[in-house]
Motif scaffolding. Structure first.
Motif, PDB file in Angstrom:
ATOM      1  N   ASN A  95       0.797  -1.223   0.000  1.00  0.00           N
ATOM      2  CA  ASN A  95       0.000   0.000   0.000  1.00  0.00           C
ATOM      3  C   ASN A  95       0.833   1.278   0.000  1.00  0.00           C
ATOM      4  O   ASN A  95       0.273   2.360   0.024  1.00  0.00           O
ATOM      5  CB  ASN A  95      -0.930   0.020   1.216  1.00  0.00           C
ATOM      6  CG  ASN A  95      -1.962  -1.075   1.133  1.00  0.00           C
ATOM      7  OD1 ASN A  95      -2.340  -1.502   0.061  1.00  0.00           O
ATOM      8  ND2 ASN A  95      -2.404  -1.561   2.278  1.00  0.00           N
ATOM      9  N   TYR A  96       2.156   1.174  -0.030  1.00  0.00           N
ATOM     10  CA  TYR A  96       3.017   2.347   0.033  1.00  0.00           C
ATOM     11  C   TYR A  96       2.869   3.181  -1.233  1.00  0.00           C
ATOM     12  O   TYR A  96       2.969   2.667  -2.343  1.00  0.00           O
ATOM     13  CB  TYR A  96       4.470   1.923   0.221  1.00  0.00           C
ATOM     14  CG  TYR A  96       5.437   3.075   0.263  1.00  0.00           C
ATOM     15  CD1 TYR A  96       5.431   3.956   1.330  1.00  0.00           C
ATOM     16  CD2 TYR A  96       6.350   3.279  -0.759  1.00  0.00           C
ATOM     17  CE1 TYR A  96       6.309   5.015   1.383  1.00  0.00           C
ATOM     18  CE2 TYR A  96       7.243   4.337  -0.711  1.00  0.00           C
ATOM     19  CZ  TYR A  96       7.221   5.203   0.357  1.00  0.00           C
ATOM     20  OH  TYR A  96       8.091   6.244   0.397  1.00  0.00           O
ATOM     21  N   LYS A  97       2.609   4.464  -1.062  1.00  0.00           N
ATOM     22  CA  LYS A  97       2.399   5.352  -2.197  1.00  0.00           C
ATOM     23  C   LYS A  97       3.503   6.402  -2.308  1.00  0.00           C
ATOM     24  O   LYS A  97       3.320   7.435  -2.912  1.00  0.00           O
ATOM     25  CB  LYS A  97       1.063   6.083  -2.039  1.00  0.00           C
ATOM     26  CG  LYS A  97      -0.124   5.189  -1.864  1.00  0.00           C
ATOM     27  CD  LYS A  97      -0.639   4.691  -3.176  1.00  0.00           C
ATOM     28  CE  LYS A  97      -1.958   4.016  -2.988  1.00  0.00           C
ATOM     29  NZ  LYS A  97      -2.006   2.657  -3.304  1.00  0.00           N
ATOM     30  N   GLY A  98       4.647   6.137  -1.728  1.00  0.00           N
ATOM     31  CA  GLY A  98       5.735   7.110  -1.707  1.00  0.00           C
ATOM     32  C   GLY A  98       6.390   7.293  -3.058  1.00  0.00           C
ATOM     33  O   GLY A  98       5.983   6.717  -4.067  1.00  0.00           O
ATOM     34  N   PRO A  99       7.425   8.123  -3.084  1.00  0.00           N
ATOM     35  CA  PRO A  99       8.074   8.432  -4.363  1.00  0.00           C
ATOM     36  C   PRO A  99       8.793   7.228  -4.952  1.00  0.00           C
ATOM     37  O   PRO A  99       9.489   6.503  -4.263  1.00  0.00           O
ATOM     38  CB  PRO A  99       9.075   9.527  -3.990  1.00  0.00           C
ATOM     39  CG  PRO A  99       9.314   9.352  -2.539  1.00  0.00           C
ATOM     40  CD  PRO A  99       8.044   8.798  -1.960  1.00  0.00           C
ATOM     41  N   LYS A 100       8.585   7.037  -6.222  1.00  0.00           N
ATOM     42  CA  LYS A 100       9.265   5.991  -6.972  1.00  0.00           C
ATOM     43  C   LYS A 100       9.946   6.682  -8.147  1.00  0.00           C
ATOM     44  O   LYS A 100       9.303   7.047  -9.121  1.00  0.00           O
ATOM     45  CB  LYS A 100       8.289   4.928  -7.448  1.00  0.00           C
ATOM     46  CG  LYS A 100       7.670   4.183  -6.305  1.00  0.00           C
ATOM     47  CD  LYS A 100       6.643   3.196  -6.767  1.00  0.00           C
ATOM     48  CE  LYS A 100       6.019   2.536  -5.554  1.00  0.00           C
ATOM     49  NZ  LYS A 100       4.830   1.800  -5.878  1.00  0.00           N
ATOM     50  N   VAL A 101      11.242   6.872  -8.043  1.00  0.00           N
ATOM     51  CA  VAL A 101      11.988   7.618  -9.035  1.00  0.00           C
ATOM     52  C   VAL A 101      12.589   6.649 -10.054  1.00  0.00           C
ATOM     53  O   VAL A 101      13.320   5.736  -9.688  1.00  0.00           O
ATOM     54  CB  VAL A 101      13.110   8.441  -8.363  1.00  0.00           C
ATOM     55  CG1 VAL A 101      13.896   9.212  -9.392  1.00  0.00           C
ATOM     56  CG2 VAL A 101      12.525   9.362  -7.323  1.00  0.00           C
ATOM     57  N   LEU A 102      12.255   6.850 -11.302  1.00  0.00           N
ATOM     58  CA  LEU A 102      12.829   6.066 -12.378  1.00  0.00           C
ATOM     59  C   LEU A 102      13.882   6.931 -13.073  1.00  0.00           C
ATOM     60  O   LEU A 102      13.584   8.023 -13.542  1.00  0.00           O
ATOM     61  CB  LEU A 102      11.766   5.638 -13.380  1.00  0.00           C
ATOM     62  CG  LEU A 102      10.651   4.768 -12.821  1.00  0.00           C
ATOM     63  CD1 LEU A 102       9.598   4.510 -13.887  1.00  0.00           C
ATOM     64  CD2 LEU A 102      11.228   3.457 -12.319  1.00  0.00           C
ATOM     65  N   ILE A 103      15.107   6.438 -13.127  1.00  0.00           N
ATOM     66  CA  ILE A 103      16.210   7.205 -13.698  1.00  0.00           C
ATOM     67  C   ILE A 103      16.617   6.569 -15.018  1.00  0.00           C
ATOM     68  O   ILE A 103      16.857   5.365 -15.087  1.00  0.00           O
ATOM     69  CB  ILE A 103      17.404   7.239 -12.729  1.00  0.00           C
ATOM     70  CG1 ILE A 103      16.982   7.908 -11.425  1.00  0.00           C
ATOM     71  CG2 ILE A 103      18.577   7.965 -13.340  1.00  0.00           C
ATOM     72  CD1 ILE A 103      18.021   7.840 -10.347  1.00  0.00           C
ATOM     73  N   SER A 104      16.710   7.379 -16.032  1.00  0.00           N
ATOM     74  CA  SER A 104      17.110   6.901 -17.340  1.00  0.00           C
ATOM     75  C   SER A 104      18.357   7.654 -17.782  1.00  0.00           C
ATOM     76  O   SER A 104      18.463   8.866 -17.614  1.00  0.00           O
ATOM     77  CB  SER A 104      15.985   7.127 -18.351  1.00  0.00           C
ATOM     78  OG  SER A 104      16.430   6.760 -19.638  1.00  0.00           O
ATOM     79  N   ALA A 105      19.315   6.942 -18.373  1.00  0.00           N
ATOM     80  CA  ALA A 105      20.557   7.559 -18.833  1.00  0.00           C
ATOM     81  C   ALA A 105      20.442   8.072 -20.262  1.00  0.00           C
ATOM     82  O   ALA A 105      21.404   8.615 -20.804  1.00  0.00           O
ATOM     83  CB  ALA A 105      21.696   6.561 -18.721  1.00  0.00           C
ATOM     84  N   GLU A 106      19.300   7.917 -20.863  1.00  0.00           N
ATOM     85  CA  GLU A 106      19.106   8.384 -22.231  1.00  0.00           C
ATOM     86  C   GLU A 106      19.052   9.910 -22.264  1.00  0.00           C
ATOM     87  O   GLU A 106      18.475  10.545 -21.394  1.00  0.00           O
ATOM     88  CB  GLU A 106      17.818   7.816 -22.801  1.00  0.00           C
ATOM     89  CG  GLU A 106      17.843   6.320 -22.961  1.00  0.00           C
ATOM     90  CD  GLU A 106      16.532   5.780 -23.464  1.00  0.00           C
ATOM     91  OE1 GLU A 106      15.691   6.573 -23.909  1.00  0.00           O
ATOM     92  OE2 GLU A 106      16.343   4.562 -23.396  1.00  0.00           O
ATOM     93  N   GLY A 107      19.652  10.486 -23.256  1.00  0.00           N
ATOM     94  CA  GLY A 107      19.618  11.934 -23.421  1.00  0.00           C
ATOM     95  C   GLY A 107      20.695  12.670 -22.644  1.00  0.00           C
ATOM     96  O   GLY A 107      20.742  13.882 -22.670  1.00  0.00           O
ATOM     97  N   ILE A 108      21.554  11.952 -21.948  1.00  0.00           N
ATOM     98  CA  ILE A 108      22.630  12.590 -21.197  1.00  0.00           C
ATOM     99  C   ILE A 108      23.891  12.505 -22.043  1.00  0.00           C
ATOM    100  O   ILE A 108      24.290  11.438 -22.473  1.00  0.00           O
ATOM    101  CB  ILE A 108      22.838  11.893 -19.837  1.00  0.00           C
ATOM    102  CG1 ILE A 108      21.570  12.017 -19.000  1.00  0.00           C
ATOM    103  CG2 ILE A 108      24.031  12.492 -19.111  1.00  0.00           C
ATOM    104  CD1 ILE A 108      21.627  11.262 -17.704  1.00  0.00           C
ATOM    105  N   ASP A 109      24.513  13.655 -22.294  1.00  0.00           N
ATOM    106  CA  ASP A 109      25.694  13.672 -23.150  1.00  0.00           C
ATOM    107  C   ASP A 109      26.994  13.710 -22.336  1.00  0.00           C
ATOM    108  O   ASP A 109      28.047  14.021 -22.863  1.00  0.00           O
ATOM    109  CB  ASP A 109      25.641  14.860 -24.106  1.00  0.00           C
ATOM    110  CG  ASP A 109      25.530  16.185 -23.380  1.00  0.00           C
ATOM    111  OD1 ASP A 109      25.223  16.172 -22.177  1.00  0.00           O
ATOM    112  OD2 ASP A 109      25.751  17.225 -24.021  1.00  0.00           O
TER     113      ASP A 109
END
Length: 79
Positions: A44-58
């Protein structure tokens, strides 16, 4: 009275009569899943779920290593 009950249980069921159950999930006759308190809170946890993507980083690790090597670090006061 308590002693006789304890002796009766220990003779009938052995040591398992006094040991706590180590299972976290059990199933009832209605096929409803009984979850432990931790599993229920986790579900039931509704806390932050951060998805990190390396795409677009130069900026790559090689660039970072080069920037660190070119930087001089001085920890002296008043320099």
């Amino acid at each position: 009275m308590k002693l006789t009950i304890a002796l009766t249980l220990s003779m009938a069921m052995g040591a398992s009569a006094f040991a706590p159950s180590m299972t976290t999930k059990t199933s009832t006759s209605l096929n409803a899943e009984v979850m432990s308190r931790f599993d229920r809170l986790k579900k039931n946890y509704k806390g932050p779920k951060v998805l990190i993507s390396a795409e677009g980083i130069d900026f790559s690790y090689e660039d970072f290593e080069k920037a660190v090597a070119e930087t001089s670090y001085s920890f002296n006061r008043n320099d």
